[in-house]
Scaffold this active site. Structure first.
Site, PDB file in Angstrom:
ATOM      1  CG  HIS A 174      -2.059  -0.902   1.527  1.00 46.39           C
ATOM      2  ND1 HIS A 174      -3.205  -1.238   1.383  1.00 46.39           N
ATOM      3  CD2 HIS A 174      -2.147  -2.339   0.398  1.00 46.39           C
ATOM      4  CE1 HIS A 174      -4.060  -1.855   1.532  1.00 46.39           C
ATOM      5  NE2 HIS A 174      -3.307  -2.514   0.477  1.00 46.39           N
ATOM      6  CE1 TYR A 230      -5.054   3.130   8.918  1.00 49.60           C
ATOM      7  CE2 TYR A 230      -6.000   3.604  11.187  1.00 49.60           C
ATOM      8  CZ  TYR A 230      -4.756   3.200  10.056  1.00 49.60           C
ATOM      9  OH  TYR A 230      -4.016   2.499  10.188  1.00 49.60           O
ATOM     10  N   PRO A 288      -4.556   0.411  18.572  1.00 50.51           N
ATOM     11  CG  PRO A 288      -5.954  -1.314  17.944  1.00 50.51           C
ATOM     12  CD  PRO A 288      -5.678  -1.051  19.220  1.00 50.51           C
ATOM     13  CE  LYS A 313       4.001   3.215  13.983  1.00 42.33           C
ATOM     14  NZ  LYS A 313       4.102   2.590  12.577  1.00 42.33           N
ATOM     15  CE1 TYR A 373      -1.480   3.416   9.397  1.00 41.54           C
ATOM     16  CE2 TYR A 373       0.326   3.127   7.544  1.00 41.54           C
ATOM     17  CZ  TYR A 373      -0.907   2.692   8.378  1.00 41.54           C
ATOM     18  OH  TYR A 373      -1.944   1.288   8.175  1.00 41.54           O
TER      19      TYR A 373
HETATM   20  P1  RFL Z   1       2.275 -12.681  21.163  1.00 44.90           P
HETATM   21  O1  RFL Z   1       1.564 -12.542  19.678  1.00 44.90           O
HETATM   22  O2  RFL Z   1       0.681 -12.545  22.457  1.00 44.90           O
HETATM   23  O3  RFL Z   1       2.604 -13.500  20.763  1.00 44.90           O
HETATM   24  C1  RFL Z   1       2.914 -14.035  23.255  1.00 44.90           C
HETATM   25  C2  RFL Z   1       3.242 -15.847  22.866  1.00 44.90           C
HETATM   26  O4  RFL Z   1       3.341 -16.604  24.158  1.00 44.90           O
HETATM   27  C3  RFL Z   1       2.749 -17.648  24.466  1.00 44.90           C
HETATM   28  N1  RFL Z   1       2.741 -17.811  26.290  1.00 44.90           N
HETATM   29  C4  RFL Z   1       3.519 -18.443  26.273  1.00 44.90           C
HETATM   30  N2  RFL Z   1       4.511 -19.246  26.181  1.00 44.90           N
HETATM   31  C5  RFL Z   1       4.852 -19.842  27.372  1.00 44.90           C
HETATM   32  N3  RFL Z   1       4.339 -19.710  28.667  1.00 44.90           N
HETATM   33  C6  RFL Z   1       4.115 -18.700  29.198  1.00 44.90           C
HETATM   34  N4  RFL Z   1       3.153 -18.444  30.300  1.00 44.90           N
HETATM   35  C7  RFL Z   1       3.015 -18.314  28.472  1.00 44.90           C
HETATM   36  N5  RFL Z   1       2.778 -17.317  28.340  1.00 44.90           N
HETATM   37  C8  RFL Z   1       2.549 -16.650  27.254  1.00 44.90           C
HETATM   38  C9  RFL Z   1       1.314 -17.029  23.537  1.00 44.90           C
HETATM   39  O5  RFL Z   1       0.906 -18.698  23.935  1.00 44.90           O
HETATM   40  C10 RFL Z   1       2.223 -16.266  22.430  1.00 44.90           C
HETATM   41  O6  RFL Z   1       2.637 -17.922  21.230  1.00 44.90           O
HETATM   42  O7  RFL Z   1       3.306 -11.466  21.548  1.00 44.90           O
HETATM   43  P2  RFL Z   1       4.133 -11.087  20.556  1.00 44.90           P
HETATM   44  O8  RFL Z   1       5.211 -12.070  20.343  1.00 44.90           O
HETATM   45  O9  RFL Z   1       4.849  -9.784  21.611  1.00 44.90           O
HETATM   46  O10 RFL Z   1       3.345 -10.192  19.206  1.00 44.90           O
HETATM   47  C11 RFL Z   1       2.803  -8.906  19.665  1.00 44.90           C
HETATM   48  C12 RFL Z   1       1.329  -8.625  18.318  1.00 44.90           C
HETATM   49  O11 RFL Z   1       0.805 -10.295  18.898  1.00 44.90           O
HETATM   50  C13 RFL Z   1       0.909  -7.455  19.392  1.00 44.90           C
HETATM   51  O12 RFL Z   1       1.841  -6.939  19.252  1.00 44.90           O
HETATM   52  C14 RFL Z   1      -0.079  -7.800  18.300  1.00 44.90           C
HETATM   53  O13 RFL Z   1      -1.585  -8.650  17.395  1.00 44.90           O
HETATM   54  C15 RFL Z   1      -1.082  -6.277  18.398  1.00 44.90           C
HETATM   55  N6  RFL Z   1      -2.664  -6.502  18.256  1.00 44.90           N
HETATM   56  C16 RFL Z   1      -2.728  -5.784  17.243  1.00 44.90           C
HETATM   57  N7  RFL Z   1      -1.651  -5.052  16.382  1.00 44.90           N
HETATM   58  C17 RFL Z   1      -1.888  -4.561  15.232  1.00 44.90           C
HETATM   59  O14 RFL Z   1      -0.923  -3.444  15.242  1.00 44.90           O
HETATM   60  N8  RFL Z   1      -2.756  -4.469  14.967  1.00 44.90           N
HETATM   61  C18 RFL Z   1      -3.897  -5.535  15.241  1.00 44.90           C
HETATM   62  O15 RFL Z   1      -5.574  -4.906  14.630  1.00 44.90           O
HETATM   63  C19 RFL Z   1      -3.867  -5.955  16.687  1.00 44.90           C
HETATM   64  N9  RFL Z   1      -4.822  -6.313  17.212  1.00 44.90           N
HETATM   65  C20 RFL Z   1      -3.250  -7.362  18.661  1.00 44.90           C
HETATM   66  C21 RFL Z   1      -5.115  -6.819  17.824  1.00 44.90           C
HETATM   67  C22 RFL Z   1      -3.121  -7.834  20.058  1.00 44.90           C
HETATM   68  C23 RFL Z   1      -4.850  -8.898  20.655  1.00 44.90           C
HETATM   69  N10 RFL Z   1      -4.127  -8.886  21.726  1.00 44.90           N
HETATM   70  C24 RFL Z   1      -5.474  -9.971  22.146  1.00 44.90           C
HETATM   71  C25 RFL Z   1      -2.815  -8.697  22.653  1.00 44.90           C
HETATM   72  C26 RFL Z   1      -6.069  -7.738  18.547  1.00 44.90           C
HETATM   73  C27 RFL Z   1      -6.210  -8.175  19.733  1.00 44.90           C
HETATM   74  C28 RFL Z   1      -6.610  -8.859  20.575  1.00 44.90           C
HETATM   75  C1  PHB Z   2      -6.217  -4.905  10.784  1.00 40.78           C
HETATM   76  O1  PHB Z   2      -6.102  -4.615   9.431  1.00 40.78           O
HETATM   77  O2  PHB Z   2      -6.437  -5.759  11.225  1.00 40.78           O
HETATM   78  C2  PHB Z   2      -5.193  -2.894  11.160  1.00 40.78           C
HETATM   79  C3  PHB Z   2      -4.434  -2.458  10.283  1.00 40.78           C
HETATM   80  C4  PHB Z   2      -4.538  -1.477  10.858  1.00 40.78           C
HETATM   81  C5  PHB Z   2      -4.427  -0.495  12.177  1.00 40.78           C
HETATM   82  C6  PHB Z   2      -5.353  -2.182  13.450  1.00 40.78           C
HETATM   83  C7  PHB Z   2      -5.145  -3.092  12.536  1.00 40.78           C
HETATM   84  O3  PHB Z   2      -4.388   0.100  12.265  1.00 40.78           O
END
Ligand code: RFL
Ligand code: PHB
Length: 391
Positions: A72, A201, A293, A297, A385
């Site tokens: 993009h 957005y 989110p 980032k 961004y």
């Molecule tokens: P993760 O992906 O949470 O992975 C952590 C891993 O650790 C494991 N774990 C354990 N393993 C062993 N022993 C334990 N006691 C443990 N406790 C946990 C878990 O099973 C998993 O395998 O962290 P990581 O690797 O730092 O990655 C970060 C990203 O996942 C996170 O920053 C993003 O997904 C945040 N996030 C979003 N970011 C965006 O940029 N755009 C989004 O749209 C977006 N949507 C989200 C999100 C995070 C969410 N949650 C629940 C935190 C939506 C949600 C719901």
């Molecule tokens: C997504 O596609 O899940 C998404 C994209 C941009 C954002 C957050 C989430 O800032």
């Protein structure tokens, strides 16, 4: 069992760290709590910064991303339904972002680990860290009823916001900084083409909305909701109607409706724990920090953290230098705080706060209008961004 670096957690941070270490011939073992199916089934981030794409290129886990990822050049801001575009590529001198879901990144990294024989222990229960303030740390866990132990030189805490690693830093050393927002995002995934070829957005009087995508046939939409609301209160038709209003007439005209494959609510939070290193323990990714989110980032910060951490560990094993290890926390945090600031600012600019009055709304409108008319302001938005460069 013995390894050089024990990695707790197999999300994007842990999996990418393992590949970066593997490329430098450093042994590691990942311990993760959940099954492969659970991890691959979660829907999370969707936008990769160039820095993250470059790291996936570097470790050679890039073929499918290069094939299926959507590059993009810009995104749009909608103000009460009226759109204007931020031309990321032109404003930054060529930088773009890539739309490729976290689920896919995780799948690709697990496949690469399996093919390269880099060890991952799935479904490790009761993970506990020991001896972090000695030069012989270890990790214990239970798997299928039996007790296991791994000895290592270092522990990388990549276990997300609910993991055990952060708590292993003594409370008199650890400092936390936090902001909770009085709303969440209701997300919907549907097998329909996106309403626009780029992300939109929206700041609308009724609240924030985001039109995103996972592919040319799969859309991801979000609307701002109250923290007391539940997905059950949002049947598909209500969500589509609300999106049509908040996105405005131009995007509503091309909005294709379809049944939700997934629908869930995530609260928004800013959080940082410092320092990222305590003796032989390092924190990376969500284990150390959370961003709302808005701005996408979270996953990208996990990638930049493990880049810095891998460099530090490579320095240690190659030359016996502790300079990288000693500097890891400050280096990673400098980038983390700037992304925290951008995500917080972008959230404040685009969301409706329950306590906001007419004055606050006018301030948002004035700032959006300023961005629309100012090249300098657009450059600032764009460079944040697409992601700040790695120091
Ligand atoms: P993760 O992906 O949470 O992975 C952590 C891993 O650790 C494991 N774990 C354990 N393993 C062993 N022993 C334990 N006691 C443990 N406790 C946990 C878990 O099973 C998993 O395998 O962290 P990581 O690797 O730092 O990655 C970060 C990203 O996942 C996170 O920053 C993003 O997904 C945040 N996030 C979003 N970011 C965006 O940029 N755009 C989004 O749209 C977006 N949507 C989200 C999100 C995070 C969410 N949650 C629940 C935190 C939506 C949600 C719901
Ligand atoms: C997504 O596609 O899940 C998404 C994209 C941009 C954002 C957050 C989430 O800032």
């Amino acid at each position: 069992m013995r390894t050089q670096v024990a990695i707790v957690g197999g999300g994007p941070a842990g999996l990418l760290l393992q590949q970066l270490l593997h490329a430098a011939c450093i042994d590691s073992v990942i311990l993760k709590q959940r099954s492969r199916a659970y991890v691959e089934g979660r829907i999370r981030a969707g936008v990769l910064e160039k820095v993250t794409v470059d790291l996936l290129d570097k470790v050679g886990v890039n073929a499918r991303m290069r094939r299926e990822g959507l590059v993009h050049d810009g995104f749009s801001l909608a103000v009460d339904g009226e759109l204007f575009r931020i031309d990321l590529k032109a404003l930054t001198g060529g930088a773009t972002v890539t739309v490729y879901g976290q689920t896919e990144v995780t799948k690709d990294l697990i496949d690469a680990a399996t093919q390269r024989g880099t060890p991952i222990v799935f479904e490790a229960a009761d993970v506990a860290l020991h001896g972090l303030d000695t030069d012989r740390p270890s990790i214990t866990w239970r798997h299928s009823g039996s007790h296991q132990r791994l000895d290592c030189d270092f522990v990388a805490g990549c276990d997300g916001s609910h993991g055990v690693s952060r708590g292993a830093i003594p409370s008199d050393v650890r400092r936390t900084y936090e902001r909770e927002y009085p709303f969440g995002w209701l997300g919907l995934l549907a097998e329909v083409p996106p309403c626009d070829h780029e992300l939109i957005y929206c700041n609308h009087a009724r609240g924030f909305a985001l039109a995103s995508m996972r592919s040319l046939t799969r859309s991801r939409y979000y609307v701002q909701v109250g923290l007391d609301e539940t997905p059950e209160e949002w049947p598909d038709e209500r969500m589509w109607d609300e999106l049509a209003v908040r996105l405005g007439p131009r995007a509503a005209a091309t909005l294709q409706r379809g049944p939700a494959i997934e629908k869930s609510i995530a609260p928004l939070r800013s959080f940082v724990a410092e320092p990222l290193r305590w003796n032989r323990l390092f924190l990376a990714g969500d284990a150390a920090h959370i961003v709302p989110p808005t701005g996408a980032k979270g996953l990208n910060l996990a990638a930049s953290d493990v880049h810095y951490l891998s460099q530090a560990l490579i320095g240690f094993y190659r030359d016996g230098s502790t300079a990288g290890i000693d500097g890891y926390s400050a280096k990673a945090l400098a980038r983390v705080w700037k992304a925290e600031r951008f995500s917080w600012w972008f959230t404040g600019l685009t969301h409706r706060f329950p306590d906001s009055d007419d004055f606050s709304r006018r301030m948002q409108m004035a700032e959006l209008d300023y961005i629309r008319g100012s090249h300098a302001a657009q450059v600032t938005v764009a460079e944040n961004y697409v992601g700040l460069p790695l120091a």
